[in-house]
Design an enzyme around this catalytic site. Sequence first.
Site, PDB file in Angstrom:
ATOM      1  NE  ARG A  79      -1.877  -5.233  -1.375  1.00 44.87           N
ATOM      2  CZ  ARG A  79      -1.610  -4.628  -0.281  1.00 44.87           C
ATOM      3  NH1 ARG A  79      -0.677  -5.381   0.362  1.00 44.87           N
ATOM      4  NH2 ARG A  79      -1.419  -3.482   0.127  1.00 44.87           N
ATOM      5  N   GLY A  89     -10.990  15.598  18.520  1.00 50.06           N
ATOM      6  CA  GLY A  89     -11.574  15.352  19.833  1.00 50.06           C
ATOM      7  C   GLY A  89     -13.390  15.004  19.898  1.00 50.06           C
ATOM      8  CB  ALA A  90     -13.627  11.222  19.128  1.00 53.59           C
ATOM      9  CB  THR A  98       2.350   1.585   6.321  1.00 48.74           C
ATOM     10  OG1 THR A  98       0.768   1.084   6.891  1.00 48.74           O
ATOM     11  CG2 THR A  98       3.608   1.227   7.600  1.00 48.74           C
ATOM     12  CD  GLN A 146      -8.355   7.078   6.855  1.00 44.26           C
ATOM     13  OE1 GLN A 146      -7.893   6.869   7.789  1.00 44.26           O
ATOM     14  NE2 GLN A 146      -9.256   6.770   5.455  1.00 44.26           N
ATOM     15  CG  ASP A 190      -2.879   0.614   8.666  1.00 45.59           C
ATOM     16  OD1 ASP A 190      -3.084   1.510   8.378  1.00 45.59           O
ATOM     17  OD2 ASP A 190      -2.783  -0.355   8.045  1.00 45.59           O
ATOM     18  CG  ASP A 218       1.047  -1.710  10.709  1.00 45.59           C
ATOM     19  OD1 ASP A 218       1.935  -1.167   9.956  1.00 45.59           O
ATOM     20  OD2 ASP A 218      -0.121  -2.587  10.390  1.00 45.59           O
ATOM     21  CB  VAL A 253      16.827   5.834  -1.738  1.00 45.76           C
ATOM     22  CG1 VAL A 253      18.091   4.942  -2.417  1.00 45.76           C
ATOM     23  CG2 VAL A 253      16.577   5.722  -0.324  1.00 45.76           C
ATOM     24  CG  ASP A 267       2.758  -6.406   7.662  1.00 44.12           C
ATOM     25  OD1 ASP A 267       2.570  -6.181   6.377  1.00 44.12           O
ATOM     26  OD2 ASP A 267       2.160  -6.866   8.315  1.00 44.12           O
ATOM     27  N   GLY A 273       0.499  -1.254  -0.065  1.00 43.43           N
ATOM     28  CA  GLY A 273      -0.078   0.321   0.083  1.00 43.43           C
ATOM     29  C   GLY A 273       0.702   1.216   0.056  1.00 43.43           C
ATOM     30  NE  ARG A 296      -8.436  -4.844   6.827  1.00 40.08           N
ATOM     31  CZ  ARG A 296      -8.705  -4.111   5.053  1.00 40.08           C
ATOM     32  NH1 ARG A 296      -7.570  -4.177   4.620  1.00 40.08           N
ATOM     33  NH2 ARG A 296      -9.639  -3.001   4.728  1.00 40.08           N
TER      34      ARG A 296
END
Lengths: 328, 328, 328, 328
Positions: B76, B190-191, B130, B260, B132, B134, B27, B107, B15, B176
Site C-alpha cells: 500500500r 454445512g455450517a 480480492t 485464506q 472478498d 466485494d 497480461v 477498491d 491485499g 470485513r
Amino acid sequence: MSKKINTIGVLTSGGDAPGMNAAIRAVVRACSYYHLDCKGIYRGYQGLIEGDLETLNARSVRNIINKGGTFLKSTRSEEFRTKEGRAKAHEKLKQEGVDALVVIGGDGTFTGGKLFSEEFNFPVVGIPATIDNDINGTDYTLGYDTALNTVVEAIDKIRDTASSHNRLFLIEVMGRDAGDIALNSGIGAGAEEILIPEETAGVERMLESLHKSKKSGKTSSIIVVAEGEKSGKNIFELADFIHEQDEEYDIRVSVLGHIQRGGSPSCFDRVLASKLGVGAVEALMDGKSNVMIGIHHQKVDSVPLETALIGNPKVDKELRRVADITSV
Amino acid sequence: MSKKINTIGVLTSGGDAPGMNAAIRAVVRACSYYHLDCKGIYRGYQGLIEGDLETLNARSVRNIINKGGTFLKSTRSEEFRTKEGRAKAHEKLKQEGVDALVVIGGDGTFTGGKLFSEEFNFPVVGIPATIDNDINGTDYTLGYDTALNTVVEAIDKIRDTASSHNRLFLIEVMGRDAGDIALNSGIGAGAEEILIPEETAGVERMLESLHKSKKSGKTSSIIVVAEGEKSGKNIFELADFIHEQDEEYDIRVSVLGHIQRGGSPSCFDRVLASKLGVGAVEALMDGKSNVMIGIHHQKVDSVPLETALIGNPKVDKELRRVADITSV
Amino acid sequence: MSKKINTIGVLTSGGDAPGMNAAIRAVVRACSYYHLDCKGIYRGYQGLIEGDLETLNARSVRNIINKGGTFLKSTRSEEFRTKEGRAKAHEKLKQEGVDALVVIGGDGTFTGGKLFSEEFNFPVVGIPATIDNDINGTDYTLGYDTALNTVVEAIDKIRDTASSHNRLFLIEVMGRDAGDIALNSGIGAGAEEILIPEETAGVERMLESLHKSKKSGKTSSIIVVAEGEKSGKNIFELADFIHEQDEEYDIRVSVLGHIQRGGSPSCFDRVLASKLGVGAVEALMDGKSNVMIGIHHQKVDSVPLETALIGNPKVDKELRRVADITSV
Amino acid sequence: MSKKINTIGVLTSGGDAPGMNAAIRAVVRACSYYHLDCKGIYRGYQGLIEGDLETLNARSVRNIINKGGTFLKSTRSEEFRTKEGRAKAHEKLKQEGVDALVVIGGDGTFTGGKLFSEEFNFPVVGIPATIDNDINGTDYTLGYDTALNTVVEAIDKIRDTASSHNRLFLIEVMGRDAGDIALNSGIGAGAEEILIPEETAGVERMLESLHKSKKSGKTSSIIVVAEGEKSGKNIFELADFIHEQDEEYDIRVSVLGHIQRGGSPSCFDRVLASKLGVGAVEALMDGKSNVMIGIHHQKVDSVPLETALIGNPKVDKELRRVADITSV
C-alpha cells in the site's frame, strides 16, 4: 391440475460425480424444511424397480456434503429401458407412496426420467450432475468444477517432473464429446496445446505449436488431450506419431482416468448442489414436472428435460482464443 | 483520439489474492501475442514511484500460473495518495516509455488508478483481484473461488474434531464488509449457522438455531462468522456470550486468518485470470481507459472504474434462503 | 495365568487425532481375523461407564481408514477418575462379556487405562494417538505425521502472502509441552526461526536472527511458535514486543488452531495405525497387559504403560542444529 | 590425508523425486553456514560434462523447499558412462575449482558417482532420492513418503467412484523392482489385495480373495498392482484375465503414472532432505567420500556407496502380514 405432493423420492444414476451427495442432502433437507417425506432410492433406476429404498430425514444426510461419490450408489439399468421395467418402477412408487422423483445424473438419467414422466404422468425433476459439463440448459453441471481442480492439481504434479526432465507430456482427460474439461483445465494448467473433440485440425496445429516452442527454446511441454479427440488416434498412437515427426522429443503419456470422478467436491459444487437440490424440491411443489433445474447467469432456473437433452453446447470460442493467446 | 499503445505496464496492489500471478502472466502473454512490450512494476504504486520495474516476456512468466501470491509483490503506498506521488509516478512511466497501465487489485487499487488516469489522461485498466468478492460490476473477483475452497477444506478438518468431541465451533472467516465468503463457505461446509456483516439479527437467530439443534439431538455444530459481523462482539466475546446463555456448550474458537489469502489458485481462478488478463490488454488496444475488466454472465466485459467503486453488492437473498433450508 | 480372551473392547479417549479411525479399523479387522468378538465403546471412558457400546465386525469399519476424527467419539471423563466410576465401568465390561480393552489416546487415556488395569487385574493395551508426539516409548504417535503436513501446507499458503507483502508472520502451532510439531514443521516450512517450550533463550535468539535477516536483505519471514513457548508472552504479546524493538516490521499473527487435529490421515499414519491396531490385538492374545504398543526403529513393540507415562522425550538436538543451519 | 574442501558442487540425476529441491537447498545452506562455496550443476552428469553450472548462495534457494521436481533439472547421461565423459567432467570440475560433489538420485546416480570418485580420487557423497525406496542402507529415500501420500489420495478419489458403482478397480502404482509403494499405499488406501514384484503367487491369491469378498457381500474392491508385478501380464491383461474367470465383475483399470513423481513434498520428506543435505556437506568436511548419507533408526548416517548399490531390501514380511489381516 397437479396433485399435492407429500413424498419425494431421490436417486442418482449414470456416472457418478462429486456433488451428488451434496445434492441428495439438499433434497432431503428441503423436504424436511417443507414438511414433506423423502425416500432415498438406492442404485438408481434399477434399485427403483427392485424397491430398494428407505426414508431419509435431515439427520440421515449429516456429514456427507464433503464426500465424493453417491451414498445412494448409481448403476445403469437395462431393465428401465424397457416399458416393462418402467411399469414395475411405477408400481413400486405407488406402493411406497412416492408422489414425485428427483433424478440426479446426466443425459442417460434424463432420457429415462423424461420417458417415465410422460408414460405415467409422474412428476420428475432432474438435477444435472456429470463432470463433463455437457448438458444443455445449465451453465454448470455438478462435479465439473471439482473435476477441473483435480485435473489441474494432477497436471501441476506432472509439470514438476516434465520441467525437471525437459519432457513432452501428453495428458488424457475426460470428455468423450465435450472439450470443456480439456479446454478449461488446459488453460488452468498452462498447457502448451489442447486437443478437443469439437475441432478437427488439432493434431496439425499441435505439431506446428510444438515446432514453434522448440525453436523458441521451450524445453518441456504439456499437451492436454480430451479422450474424445477426433484424430482417430488414441493417445499412445498420438505419442508415436509425434515421435515419428521428430525423434528428439522425450515423450511420456499419462491417462488421468477415474481420479477425475472422485474426490471431495469444491465449494462451488457444494453450493451449486445445495441450490439445485432446494430448487428441485420447490419446483415439484410448484407443480413443475419433466424439467431440469439448472443454473443460468447465477440464478436457479428450470428448462424442459427435452431442452436439456438437445445435446452438447458448442465449444466456447472465446475460451479457445484465450487458450491460444496465453500459451504463446 | 487515443494514442497508439506500444508498452503496457502491469502491477499488483493492495491485499494479495490467489490468481494474481495468473493474471500477470495473461497480461504478459497477451502483450507478446500482440507484439507489445510489457513492463512488470514491482511493489505496486510505490514501486512505480521509485521506478522499480523491468521488461517481462512470455518466458518470464513460465510456471507461475499455479503459484499463490504475486511475484511482482504488493504494497500500500501512502505516497501515491498524494498529488506529488502520482506526478512522480507519471514521470517514471514517461521515462520508461510505458503508455498504459494494467492495475490488479481491489477498491484501493482502483481508486488510485482512477485518480491517476484522470489527472494525467493516462490509459488505465483494472482487474478485480480480492478474496472478498466485494467489487461492483463483476460476478467474481480473482482469488474468491480459491479462498472458498481453502475455507471449506479447513472447516472439513475442524468438523472431524468437532464431531469427535460433540463440540460447538465458532469459525471466523475473512470479509470485513461482505458476507460472501461466510455465506458460501458456510453452505459449502454445512455450517449450522452463518453470521454476516449485512445482517443485524444474526446473534439472536444463532441462539435460537443452536437451541433448536440441541433439542433435536444435534451434538456438534459449526458456526461460521464473518470478521465484519455486526454484533459489536469479536468472536471470542461471542463465544463467551453463548456460554453465558447455556453453560453446557463445549465451545472452541478458530480464526482461519491469512491461510485464506494464499495457496495455489483453483482452476476457476486460473481461467478467470487468463480471461481478464487478455481482456485488459485488448481493452487498452481498443482505446478504453478508466475501466475495470470483469466477468458478467460468463462473458468478459468492462465497466467504468467509477462503477466498480460504487461499493459492495448486496447480500444474495436466495443464497441466504438456501443456507437456512439446508442447515435444517 | 492369563485367561483366554474372547471379546475385545476398543475406545478412543482424550483429544482426537487423525488415524484413530484407522486404528479402530485395524483392531476390529484383527479381531475378525483371529475369530474374536469386538465391541466398539462410544465416547471413551464415559461411554464405557454408561454402557454405550456395540458389536463391530469387519464391514462396520469399511471406508473409514481415510477419515479424520474418531467415529467412536471421544470425551474426557471426570467420573472415570473416581474409583466408583471405574468400578461401574468394570461392571459394564463384565455384563457385556468384554475380556480386554484397547484404549487409543494420549497420556490421560493411558493413566486411566493403567489404573483400571491394575485395580481390576483387567487386560488393557494402549495405542498412542496424539498429534503432539509427546509419548515416551514410541518413535511416533498417531496423527503426528498428518498434523505436520497440515501445518506445512498452511504455512506454505501464508508464505505466499508474506512474500507478496514483505511481512513478518508469527505462526502458532500446537504443542503445549513438546516442540516436535514446531521444530519439524518449522524446518519443513522453511521458517526463519522456531520457538519451542523446551528452550528458554528463544526470544533473544529470534530477535538476533531477525536483525541478521534484515541486514542481509531478507524481506519476509516466518517465525513458528509452539503454543507452550516459555517466554511468558502469548503470541500477540510477542508480536507487540517485536514491534517495540523495531517499528519497521510489518507483523501479522496466525494461530493455526484446530485444523491441526483434523483431516484425512497421511499414508504414514494409516499404515502406522494398521500396524499398531494389529499389534494391540496380538499383544492381548499373547497375554500382555498394562502395556502400550508403539513403534521403535520401524518395528512394532510394547512398553509398560508406566514407561509411556514417564513424560516427554527431550528435544531432538540434531534437529535443532539442522533447523539453525538450513534457516541461514 | 584428505585435501581441505573449499567448494562443493551439487547435482540431481536420474528420475526426479519430491524433496530434491529441499535437499539442494540444505546443501547450499550448509555450505553457506560453514563458509564454503557451492556450485549448482544443471542437468546432472551431462551438465557437468558440459560445464553447465553456477554459484548458488543461501538466497538462491529461497522458497524452493516446497516445490516438487528439481530446479537443477535431471537427465540421464550416456556420455558419463564412458571413461572419456567422466574425464571431461573431472576437467570441468578442476577448471571451476570444485573440490567435492554431492550427487542426489538413485542407483544409477550412485553407480556413476562411485566410478567417478574411484577413478579420480574425487570426494563424492550421495543422497538417496527416488520414490521407489529401493536403496539399500537407508530406511527412507527422498520422495517416497510424498509418493505414498499422492497414491493414497488418488485411490481415495477412485474409491468414491468404485463404491458408487460397485466396481472392481485395478490400480497400477510405481515400483518396477520394489513393492514398497504398492504395499504401503495398498494398506493405507484399504486395498482388498496388493500385487508386488517380490511375490509370485499374487494372482492366484487375488482371485481367491476376490472370490471370498464376493461371497461375503463386498461390492466394490480396490486391487493395487505394482508395475513390476511378476505374473507376466500387464494390468490390462490382468483385468481381462479376471473377467474371464468371472464375468460378473465390472472392472476398471487406472494407471496412476507420473503424478507419483511430482507434487509438493510432505513434511517428512522436507525434514529428511534437510537432514541429509546438511549431513552430506558435513561428511565431505569430515573427509568422507564414496559414501551415501542415509537415515537409519532416525539418525543420519553414512554407508559406502557400494553398500547402497547392493540392491533392493527384501519385502517387509510384517507389513505383508498387516496387509492380509486388515484387508479381511
